[in-house]
Motif scaffolding. Structure first.
Motif, PDB file in Angstrom:
ATOM      1  N   GLU A  34       0.898  -1.162  -0.011  1.00 36.92           N
ATOM      2  CA  GLU A  34      -0.137   0.214   0.134  1.00 36.92           C
ATOM      3  C   GLU A  34       0.844   1.329  -0.012  1.00 36.92           C
ATOM      4  O   GLU A  34       0.476   2.200  -0.765  1.00 36.92           O
ATOM      5  N   ALA A  35       1.951   1.197   0.777  1.00 35.60           N
ATOM      6  CA  ALA A  35       2.757   2.277   0.746  1.00 35.60           C
ATOM      7  C   ALA A  35       3.420   2.504  -0.549  1.00 35.60           C
ATOM      8  O   ALA A  35       3.543   3.746  -1.091  1.00 35.60           O
ATOM      9  N   ILE A  36       3.812   1.510  -1.150  1.00 31.80           N
ATOM     10  CA  ILE A  36       4.217   1.521  -2.810  1.00 31.80           C
ATOM     11  C   ILE A  36       3.344   2.223  -3.708  1.00 31.80           C
ATOM     12  O   ILE A  36       3.654   3.020  -4.321  1.00 31.80           O
ATOM     13  N   ILE A  37       2.054   1.734  -3.390  1.00 29.52           N
ATOM     14  CA  ILE A  37       0.883   2.172  -4.053  1.00 29.52           C
ATOM     15  C   ILE A  37       0.950   3.823  -4.002  1.00 29.52           C
ATOM     16  O   ILE A  37       0.778   4.577  -5.138  1.00 29.52           O
ATOM     17  N   ASN A  38       0.991   4.188  -2.799  1.00 29.31           N
ATOM     18  CA  ASN A  38       0.933   5.458  -2.540  1.00 29.31           C
ATOM     19  C   ASN A  38       1.935   6.273  -2.915  1.00 29.31           C
ATOM     20  O   ASN A  38       1.810   7.610  -3.594  1.00 29.31           O
ATOM     21  N   LYS A  39       3.369   5.730  -2.913  1.00 35.05           N
ATOM     22  CA  LYS A  39       4.420   6.578  -3.361  1.00 35.05           C
ATOM     23  C   LYS A  39       4.372   6.529  -4.958  1.00 35.05           C
ATOM     24  O   LYS A  39       4.565   7.849  -5.519  1.00 35.05           O
ATOM     25  N   PHE A  40       3.568   5.599  -5.805  1.00 31.38           N
ATOM     26  CA  PHE A  40       3.681   5.620  -7.033  1.00 31.38           C
ATOM     27  C   PHE A  40       2.783   6.863  -7.589  1.00 31.38           C
ATOM     28  O   PHE A  40       2.974   7.692  -8.688  1.00 31.38           O
ATOM     29  N   LYS A  41       1.617   6.767  -6.748  1.00 38.76           N
ATOM     30  CA  LYS A  41       0.701   7.953  -6.938  1.00 38.76           C
ATOM     31  C   LYS A  41       1.146   9.336  -6.733  1.00 38.76           C
ATOM     32  O   LYS A  41       1.103  10.203  -7.787  1.00 38.76           O
ATOM     33  N   ARG A  42       1.747   9.467  -5.448  1.00 37.44           N
ATOM     34  CA  ARG A  42       2.277  10.777  -5.019  1.00 37.44           C
ATOM     35  C   ARG A  42       3.704  11.194  -6.037  1.00 37.44           C
ATOM     36  O   ARG A  42       3.488  12.408  -6.293  1.00 37.44           O
ATOM     37  N   ASP A  43       4.461  10.532  -6.235  1.00 37.65           N
ATOM     38  CA  ASP A  43       5.845  11.045  -6.891  1.00 37.65           C
ATOM     39  C   ASP A  43       5.616  10.729  -8.455  1.00 37.65           C
ATOM     40  O   ASP A  43       6.215  11.321  -9.433  1.00 37.65           O
ATOM     41  N   ASN A  44       4.835   9.697  -8.932  1.00 36.00           N
ATOM     42  CA  ASN A  44       4.862   9.493 -10.426  1.00 36.00           C
ATOM     43  C   ASN A  44       3.692   9.426 -11.069  1.00 36.00           C
ATOM     44  O   ASN A  44       3.554   9.270 -12.411  1.00 36.00           O
ATOM     45  N   GLU A  48      13.705   2.866 -12.317  1.00 34.08           N
ATOM     46  CA  GLU A  48      13.779   4.489 -11.912  1.00 34.08           C
ATOM     47  C   GLU A  48      14.324   4.401 -10.347  1.00 34.08           C
ATOM     48  O   GLU A  48      14.039   5.276  -9.533  1.00 34.08           O
ATOM     49  N   ILE A  49      15.622   3.307 -10.174  1.00 34.31           N
ATOM     50  CA  ILE A  49      15.794   3.267  -8.917  1.00 34.31           C
ATOM     51  C   ILE A  49      16.758   4.685  -8.520  1.00 34.31           C
ATOM     52  O   ILE A  49      16.772   4.954  -7.121  1.00 34.31           O
ATOM     53  N   TYR A  50      16.948   5.576  -9.616  1.00 36.15           N
ATOM     54  CA  TYR A  50      17.654   6.758  -9.030  1.00 36.15           C
ATOM     55  C   TYR A  50      16.887   7.860  -9.086  1.00 36.15           C
ATOM     56  O   TYR A  50      17.189   9.073  -9.307  1.00 36.15           O
ATOM     57  N   GLU A  51      15.482   7.660  -9.208  1.00 40.70           N
ATOM     58  CA  GLU A  51      14.509   8.817  -9.443  1.00 40.70           C
ATOM     59  C   GLU A  51      14.803   9.936  -8.385  1.00 40.70           C
ATOM     60  O   GLU A  51      14.796  11.239  -8.982  1.00 40.70           O
ATOM     61  N   HIS A  52      15.095   9.915  -7.159  1.00 42.74           N
ATOM     62  CA  HIS A  52      14.988  10.810  -6.202  1.00 42.74           C
ATOM     63  C   HIS A  52      16.589  11.557  -6.558  1.00 42.74           C
ATOM     64  O   HIS A  52      16.651  12.861  -5.979  1.00 42.74           O
ATOM     65  N   ILE A  53      17.675  10.888  -7.043  1.00 44.17           N
ATOM     66  CA  ILE A  53      18.614  11.613  -7.142  1.00 44.17           C
ATOM     67  C   ILE A  53      18.749  12.361  -8.461  1.00 44.17           C
ATOM     68  O   ILE A  53      19.357  11.721  -9.435  1.00 44.17           O
ATOM     69  N   ASN A  54      18.223  13.352  -8.641  1.00 46.42           N
ATOM     70  CA  ASN A  54      17.777  14.108  -9.865  1.00 46.42           C
ATOM     71  C   ASN A  54      17.974  15.416  -9.662  1.00 46.42           C
ATOM     72  O   ASN A  54      17.395  16.044  -8.944  1.00 46.42           O
ATOM     73  N   PHE A  55      18.977  15.951 -10.294  1.00 51.83           N
ATOM     74  CA  PHE A  55      19.502  17.384 -10.134  1.00 51.83           C
ATOM     75  C   PHE A  55      18.461  18.587 -10.747  1.00 51.83           C
ATOM     76  O   PHE A  55      18.808  19.651 -10.487  1.00 51.83           O
ATOM     77  N   LYS A  56      18.000  17.958 -11.876  1.00 56.41           N
ATOM     78  CA  LYS A  56      17.421  18.966 -12.621  1.00 56.41           C
ATOM     79  C   LYS A  56      15.622  18.889 -12.373  1.00 56.41           C
ATOM     80  O   LYS A  56      14.901  20.025 -12.619  1.00 56.41           O
ATOM     81  N   GLY A  57      15.082  17.970 -11.762  1.00 59.10           N
ATOM     82  CA  GLY A  57      13.686  17.823 -11.242  1.00 59.10           C
ATOM     83  C   GLY A  57      13.330  17.277 -12.538  1.00 59.10           C
ATOM     84  O   GLY A  57      13.797  17.067 -13.682  1.00 59.10           O
ATOM     85  N   HIS A  87      11.394  14.345 -13.185  1.00 62.37           N
ATOM     86  CA  HIS A  87      11.370  12.613 -13.412  1.00 62.37           C
ATOM     87  C   HIS A  87      10.042  12.508 -14.063  1.00 62.37           C
ATOM     88  O   HIS A  87       8.972  12.735 -13.705  1.00 62.37           O
ATOM     89  N   PHE A  88      10.310  11.350 -15.100  1.00 62.80           N
ATOM     90  CA  PHE A  88       9.124  11.255 -15.904  1.00 62.80           C
ATOM     91  C   PHE A  88       9.109   9.645 -16.133  1.00 62.80           C
ATOM     92  O   PHE A  88      10.346   9.105 -16.265  1.00 62.80           O
ATOM     93  N   SER A  89       8.051   9.165 -15.697  1.00 67.71           N
ATOM     94  CA  SER A  89       7.839   7.546 -16.021  1.00 67.71           C
ATOM     95  C   SER A  89       7.235   7.188 -17.220  1.00 67.71           C
ATOM     96  O   SER A  89       6.290   7.587 -17.424  1.00 67.71           O
ATOM     97  N   THR A 147       4.449  -1.525 -19.578  1.00 69.38           N
ATOM     98  CA  THR A 147       5.474  -1.011 -19.062  1.00 69.38           C
ATOM     99  C   THR A 147       5.874  -1.694 -17.421  1.00 69.38           C
ATOM    100  O   THR A 147       4.873  -1.710 -17.007  1.00 69.38           O
ATOM    101  N   ILE A 148       6.923  -2.136 -17.225  1.00 67.31           N
ATOM    102  CA  ILE A 148       7.150  -2.448 -15.992  1.00 67.31           C
ATOM    103  C   ILE A 148       8.080  -1.509 -15.067  1.00 67.31           C
ATOM    104  O   ILE A 148       9.235  -1.432 -15.844  1.00 67.31           O
ATOM    105  N   THR A 149       7.689  -0.872 -14.172  1.00 64.19           N
ATOM    106  CA  THR A 149       8.385   0.147 -13.262  1.00 64.19           C
ATOM    107  C   THR A 149       9.130  -0.417 -12.310  1.00 64.19           C
ATOM    108  O   THR A 149       8.452  -1.084 -11.146  1.00 64.19           O
ATOM    109  N   VAL A 150      10.335  -0.349 -12.299  1.00 61.61           N
ATOM    110  CA  VAL A 150      11.338  -0.922 -11.395  1.00 61.61           C
ATOM    111  C   VAL A 150      11.795   0.282 -10.435  1.00 61.61           C
ATOM    112  O   VAL A 150      11.923   1.256 -11.001  1.00 61.61           O
TER     113      VAL A 150
END
Ligand SMILES: Cc1ncc(COP(=O)(O)O)c(C=O)c1O
Length: 394
Positions: free
Chosen positions: A75-85, A205-214, A216-218, A229-232
């Protein structure tokens, strides 16, 4: 006599781990090696995550876990995918694994038949090629260059597709080039795939948050790509949790179910304490790890400045992850300190032996002109390492 299977005999040893082992050997001989070879943040896991793990131990989380992960974590992963992606997944579409590496191995074994081709834009993460081969797939390398910021273009993708193409695997931000695909660049690739409805995409997308430009797109955010698409993703890099070994996927449910089935016969559910801690990690706002990202950004500036002072290093400006991937081919054919450098592997070995700095040859990532230097090290170490490299080469 070698009685081992062809499968293992044909498998390459992970070049990053091999370099780390060599550096350890030299250290044991008393040499002062600076390790810039591993893809591992040099930060401690944040305290709030460690506290969650301690609490889980005290609450006696010690039994086998559900194969695909605790429901609360999913559930936390589902929320993360919704919130961030902006991605909507349901519980059966999520599988938690022992690291994103296992997620990728699951995907290869459930998706590939012998002879299926997997397009890998070069440079790619070191293990993609061998994970694909372990499942009897055929890696098809697409060479990119520093001129396109090491990104595959739509034309290159089109040209690489054959009737045997089953999948495309890429990471963005990319290990090892640090390149980040923009929404427009991904759309151009997706447009090519519209003509080939049976090709599936692994978006790592394991480096998603280490993005200096902002920005991020899935790939799965495109409606027409969601079903193939399989999002890893995982917590190793962003949360400095490499040893905790938790990765996960969001995927079409038939693929997720297959990964669940595969994992159930191989390792079962991931570690119970780590999973509880990751619930806390993913529930936290990404701003809780900003101090690490800010520090990586500072180091990127530092290392790019220092490298620009060394003749013969041609480097793109990485937008994410914590690596630089300079082209060092201008050194090929030269003899320095009695050592002839013919390729990136010779160059990387030269740096280890003469500068006492561990890097990784680009050959391991499908690009024989470059080396990968990780800047997941302190600014002092980075300064000292580049000084040593400059001296060794001068
Ligand atoms: C691009 C990429 N994908 C996946 C992984 C594997 O991560 P994990 O530690 O979750 O297995 C790594 C680790 O280096 C990586 O760089």
């Amino acid at each position: 006599m070698n009685q081992l299977s062809d499968r293992i005999n044909n498998l390459a040893t992970s070049a990053t781990l091999a370099m780390a082992a060599k550096a350890r050997e030299l250290r044991a001989e008393g040499k002062d090696i600076i390790g810039l070879s591993l893809g591992e943040p040099d930060f401690n896991t944040p305290d709030f995550i460690k506290d969650a793990a301690i609490e889980a131990i005290n609450q006696n989380y010690n039994s086998y876990t559900p194969v695909d992960g605790y429901v609360e974590l999913k559930e936390a992963i589902i929320n993360k995918f919704k919130r961030d992606n902006n991605l909507s997944y349901t519980l059966p579409q999520i599988v938690v694994s022992t690291g994103a590496k296992q997620s990728l191995a699951n995907i290869a074994s459930v998706m590939l038949n012998a002879g299926d081709e997997v397009i890998l834009p070069c440079p790619y993460w070191v293990s993609y090629s061998d994970i694909v081969k372990l499942s009897d797939g055929i890696p098809v390398e697409v060479q990119t260059s520093i001129d396109t910021d090491f990104k595959m273009t739509a034309d290159q993708l089109e040209a690489a597709i054959t009737p045997k193409t089953k999948m495309i695997w890429y990471s963005s931000p990319c290990n090892p080039s640090g390149s980040v695909y923009s929404k427009e660049e991904l759309r151009a690739l997706a447009d090519v795939l519209q003509k080939h409805p049976n090709i599936y995409v692994v978006s790592d997308e394991i480096y998603e948050h280490i993005n200096f430009k902002g920005g991020h797109f899935s790939m799965a955010e495109f409606e027409d790509m969601y079903d193939r698409t399989i999002t890893v993703n995982g917590v190793s890099k962003a949360f400095a949790m490499t040893g905790w070994r938790i990765g996960y996927i969001g995927a079409p449910d038939w693929i997720a179910r297959a990964c669940n089935k595969m994992q159930g016969q191989i390792t079962s559910g991931a570690n119970c304490i780590a999973q509880r801690a990751v619930i806390t990690a993913l529930e936290a706002e990404p701003s809780s790890i900003k101090y690490m990202v800010d520090e990586f950004k500072e180091r990127r500036k530092l290392i790019l400045n220092l490298l620009s002072e060394i003749e013969g290093f041609k480097t793109n400006e990485p937008e994410g992850a914590f690596y630089v991937f300079p082209n060092v081919s201008s050194y090929f054919g030269k003899t320095i300190k009695g050592k002839t450098i013919n390729n990136a592997s010779d160059f990387s070995l030269f740096l280890l032996e003469e500068a006492l700095v561990a890097t990784v040859t680009g050959e391991a990532f499908g690009n024989p002109d470059c080396i990968r230097i990780s800047y997941a090290a302190s600014q002092e170490e980075i300064k000292e390492a580049i000084k040593r490299i400059k001296t060794a080469l001068s």
